[in-house]
Design a protein around this motif. Structure first.
Motif, PDB file in Angstrom:
ATOM      1  N   PRO A 195      -4.676   4.584  -6.386  1.00 46.86           N
ATOM      2  CA  PRO A 195      -3.525   3.761  -6.066  1.00 46.86           C
ATOM      3  C   PRO A 195      -2.257   4.591  -6.214  1.00 46.86           C
ATOM      4  O   PRO A 195      -2.186   5.442  -7.114  1.00 46.86           O
ATOM      5  CB  PRO A 195      -3.581   2.655  -7.123  1.00 46.86           C
ATOM      6  CG  PRO A 195      -4.263   3.303  -8.294  1.00 46.86           C
ATOM      7  CD  PRO A 195      -5.269   4.235  -7.691  1.00 46.86           C
ATOM      8  N   LEU A 196      -1.274   4.340  -5.362  1.00 45.08           N
ATOM      9  CA  LEU A 196      -0.077   5.186  -5.364  1.00 45.08           C
ATOM     10  C   LEU A 196       0.553   5.267  -6.746  1.00 45.08           C
ATOM     11  O   LEU A 196       1.079   6.308  -7.132  1.00 45.08           O
ATOM     12  CB  LEU A 196       0.972   4.611  -4.404  1.00 45.08           C
ATOM     13  CG  LEU A 196       0.805   4.908  -2.927  1.00 45.08           C
ATOM     14  CD1 LEU A 196       2.035   4.421  -2.172  1.00 45.08           C
ATOM     15  CD2 LEU A 196       0.551   6.382  -2.660  1.00 45.08           C
ATOM     16  N   ALA A 197       0.547   4.144  -7.468  1.00 40.96           N
ATOM     17  CA  ALA A 197       1.256   4.090  -8.743  1.00 40.96           C
ATOM     18  C   ALA A 197       0.686   2.939  -9.555  1.00 40.96           C
ATOM     19  O   ALA A 197      -0.272   2.277  -9.134  1.00 40.96           O
ATOM     20  CB  ALA A 197       2.744   3.903  -8.477  1.00 40.96           C
ATOM     21  N   MET A 198       1.309   2.694 -10.695  1.00 43.13           N
ATOM     22  CA  MET A 198       0.846   1.613 -11.567  1.00 43.13           C
ATOM     23  C   MET A 198       1.553   0.297 -11.273  1.00 43.13           C
ATOM     24  O   MET A 198       1.110  -0.756 -11.707  1.00 43.13           O
ATOM     25  CB  MET A 198       1.089   1.997 -13.027  1.00 43.13           C
ATOM     26  CG  MET A 198       0.357   3.257 -13.459  1.00 43.13           C
ATOM     27  SD  MET A 198      -1.421   3.037 -13.516  1.00 43.13           S
ATOM     28  CE  MET A 198      -1.572   2.089 -15.034  1.00 43.13           C
ATOM     29  N   ARG A 250       7.432   1.719  -4.506  1.00 38.87           N
ATOM     30  CA  ARG A 250       8.585   1.601  -3.602  1.00 38.87           C
ATOM     31  C   ARG A 250       9.557   2.749  -3.819  1.00 38.87           C
ATOM     32  O   ARG A 250      10.102   3.322  -2.864  1.00 38.87           O
ATOM     33  CB  ARG A 250       9.258   0.237  -3.830  1.00 38.87           C
ATOM     34  CG  ARG A 250      10.501  -0.027  -3.016  1.00 38.87           C
ATOM     35  CD  ARG A 250      10.302   0.088  -1.508  1.00 38.87           C
ATOM     36  NE  ARG A 250       9.369  -0.892  -0.970  1.00 38.87           N
ATOM     37  CZ  ARG A 250       8.629  -0.699   0.133  1.00 38.87           C
ATOM     38  NH1 ARG A 250       8.706   0.434   0.802  1.00 38.87           N
ATOM     39  NH2 ARG A 250       7.800  -1.621   0.557  1.00 38.87           N
ATOM     40  N   GLU A 251       9.752   3.109  -5.096  1.00 43.03           N
ATOM     41  CA  GLU A 251      10.668   4.220  -5.409  1.00 43.03           C
ATOM     42  C   GLU A 251      10.183   5.524  -4.762  1.00 43.03           C
ATOM     43  O   GLU A 251      10.965   6.306  -4.225  1.00 43.03           O
ATOM     44  CB  GLU A 251      10.709   4.383  -6.935  1.00 43.03           C
ATOM     45  CG  GLU A 251      12.035   4.819  -7.493  1.00 43.03           C
ATOM     46  CD  GLU A 251      11.947   5.062  -9.001  1.00 43.03           C
ATOM     47  OE1 GLU A 251      12.628   5.973  -9.454  1.00 43.03           O
ATOM     48  OE2 GLU A 251      11.186   4.354  -9.708  1.00 43.03           O
ATOM     49  N   MET A 252       8.873   5.754  -4.795  1.00 35.96           N
ATOM     50  CA  MET A 252       8.307   6.976  -4.216  1.00 35.96           C
ATOM     51  C   MET A 252       8.546   7.010  -2.704  1.00 35.96           C
ATOM     52  O   MET A 252       8.962   8.021  -2.132  1.00 35.96           O
ATOM     53  CB  MET A 252       6.795   7.033  -4.521  1.00 35.96           C
ATOM     54  CG  MET A 252       6.486   7.202  -6.014  1.00 35.96           C
ATOM     55  SD  MET A 252       4.899   6.479  -6.520  1.00 35.96           S
ATOM     56  CE  MET A 252       3.738   7.728  -6.000  1.00 35.96           C
ATOM     57  N   GLY A 264       2.737   5.857   3.333  1.00 35.46           N
ATOM     58  CA  GLY A 264       3.153   5.331   2.037  1.00 35.46           C
ATOM     59  C   GLY A 264       3.164   3.813   2.046  1.00 35.46           C
ATOM     60  O   GLY A 264       2.732   3.165   1.090  1.00 35.46           O
ATOM     61  N   GLU A 265       3.631   3.245   3.140  1.00 33.58           N
ATOM     62  CA  GLU A 265       3.704   1.773   3.255  1.00 33.58           C
ATOM     63  C   GLU A 265       2.300   1.163   3.164  1.00 33.58           C
ATOM     64  O   GLU A 265       2.107   0.098   2.565  1.00 33.58           O
ATOM     65  CB  GLU A 265       4.356   1.423   4.596  1.00 33.58           C
ATOM     66  CG  GLU A 265       5.294   0.254   4.589  1.00 33.58           C
ATOM     67  CD  GLU A 265       6.401   0.303   3.545  1.00 33.58           C
ATOM     68  OE1 GLU A 265       6.372  -0.571   2.665  1.00 33.58           O
ATOM     69  OE2 GLU A 265       7.279   1.184   3.599  1.00 33.58           O
ATOM     70  N   TYR A 296       4.976  -8.859  -0.007  1.00 26.44           N
ATOM     71  CA  TYR A 296       5.166  -7.406   0.083  1.00 26.44           C
ATOM     72  C   TYR A 296       6.627  -6.954  -0.001  1.00 26.44           C
ATOM     73  O   TYR A 296       6.890  -5.765  -0.073  1.00 26.44           O
ATOM     74  CB  TYR A 296       4.543  -6.832   1.374  1.00 26.44           C
ATOM     75  CG  TYR A 296       3.076  -7.170   1.507  1.00 26.44           C
ATOM     76  CD1 TYR A 296       2.115  -6.477   0.799  1.00 26.44           C
ATOM     77  CD2 TYR A 296       2.658  -8.221   2.327  1.00 26.44           C
ATOM     78  CE1 TYR A 296       0.772  -6.805   0.891  1.00 26.44           C
ATOM     79  CE2 TYR A 296       1.312  -8.557   2.436  1.00 26.44           C
ATOM     80  CZ  TYR A 296       0.387  -7.849   1.712  1.00 26.44           C
ATOM     81  OH  TYR A 296      -0.930  -8.163   1.807  1.00 26.44           O
ATOM     82  N   GLY A 297       7.571  -7.861   0.061  1.00 22.34           N
ATOM     83  CA  GLY A 297       8.968  -7.451   0.091  1.00 22.34           C
ATOM     84  C   GLY A 297       9.281  -6.804   1.424  1.00 22.34           C
ATOM     85  O   GLY A 297       8.394  -6.587   2.246  1.00 22.34           O
TER      86      GLY A 297
END
Ligand code: NDP
Length: 334
Positions: A95-98, A104-106, A303-304, A330-331
């Protein structure tokens, strides 16, 4: 393209290093690890010129074009931001992040820096899945009604570490495998889950994390998707079934790291074996990443896409923890 490997990992060793070297003029020139000894051994085994425990040192090398991040999951965010700040293109593991905020920042940082940022969801680069997607797009099964993803298998012995006992490193089967199921069905159906219900369980392997989960996702059009993941099903086989009003597609053994499996189309005319190209999945990921770096539309997972698969996985975990249906919006992409 010159790559710095961030994380002296199994996936880098088994799949990404050979894939990088399959392209003429492409090389893994650095390995960055938290352990100097592990990095040196890894570099010696894999014939990599440079090692460091200081990420900044590898990023300061102007000959490095891109980084491949395959450290444990809690490290992806900070490592990606550092690489982006150094002007490197980034292929990041799932997963991209936790958290969604980190992911989103990445994505935003890469956009602002003008570097390419992608997620290593390899399955959508498989010939089998591309054939399945094409059958659906061509209307061969009519209107899609439901999808079943079987991804309950046995976690190989050599991977029975942080995935089973370290929630802080992003352990647990949902962040590990539900993300892949999500990306794959989004790829096949061309739409996103809007809600999920789920249950998670332990088949006896997970310590403080789930090792099995079943999720039902409802897609925007109303299509139902069942995703069954487990680390602890020793006789499990993977597969995808896509049921439609005029036929069904059975992808047996296609949730894999190799170009494995069979695809069968079943209609009123009978069963038809579907042939597909059996290229290396990770070479395809890298070819499409390089094309995107050169300005072409990215055919692989962006990334999306990684953001959305993470959003669904986090919603599945929350649904399982609370027993409540989780809704996804998803924003807005920035
Ligand atoms: P590993 O457990 O093999 O590696 C993760 C980290 O553990 C390494 O980066 C390294 O830390 C450390 N490590 C591994 N072996 C040793 C060792 N012998 N001694 C000391 N440290 C060690 O994980 P995986 O390769 O299975 O997974 C890494 C990432 O890739 C995860 O994000 C995972 O989700 C993803 N993944 C993706 C797949 C895909 O097909 N897309 C398939 C498999 C994994 P350090 O960073 O300090 O070097």
């Amino acid at each position: 393209m010159n790559w710095a490997l961030i994380g002296a990992s199994t996936i880098a060793r088994q799949y990404l290093i050979p894939a990088i070297r399959s392209f003429e003029g492409s090389e893994a020139t650095w390995v960055v690890s938290g352990s100097a000894g592990h990095a040196k051994q890894f570099a010696a085994d894999e014939n990599i010129a440079n090692t460091t425990t200081d990420l900044a040192q590898a990023l300061a090398d102007p000959s490095v074009d891109a980084v491949y991040i395959s450290s444990t999951n809690e490290k992806h965010h900070a490592q990606a931001l550092a690489a982006i700040a150094a002007g490197k293109h980034v292929l990041c593991e799932k997963p991209l992040a936790m958290s969604l905020g980190e992911a989103r920042e990445m994505i935003d940082a890469a956009k602002a820096a003008g570097v390419h940022f992608a997620t290593n969801h390899h399955l959508r680069c498989a010939g089998s899945h591309r054939a399945i997607r094409q059958l659906i797009a061509d209307g061969r099964i009519g209107e899609v009604l439901s999808v079943k993803v079987s991804h309950a298998v046995s976690l190989p012995e050599h991977l029975r570490g942080w995935r089973l006992d370290n929630p802080g490193a992003g352990g647990g089967v949902v962040l590990d495998m539900t993300v892949h199921d999500t990306d794959t069905i989004r790829y096949h159906l061309g739409e996103d889950p809007v809600s999920v219900i789920a249950e998670a369980a332990s088949a006896g392997m997970g310590q403080g994390v789930e090792d099995s989960a079943m999720a039902i996702m409802t897609m925007a059009s109303g299509i139902q998707v069942l995703s069954h993941v487990s680390f602890g099903h020793p006789f499990g086989k993977t597969g995808v079934e896509i049921h439609g009003s005029k036929g069904a597609i059975y992808g047996k053994g296609v949730i894999a790291q190799t170009p494995a499996g069979e695809v069968t189309l079943v209609t009123a005319d009978g069963d038809e074996d579907i042939s597909f190209p059996r290229h290396d999945l990770y070479e395809q990921v890298l070819a499409e990443f390089a094309a995107a770096v050169n300005g072409q539309p990215h055919q692989g997972a962006t990334g999306e896409d990684g953001y959305k698969s993470l959003a669904v996985a986090l919603a599945v975990r929350e649904a399982a923890a609370t027993g409540q249906r989780q809704h996804l919006n998803y924003g807005e992409p920035q």
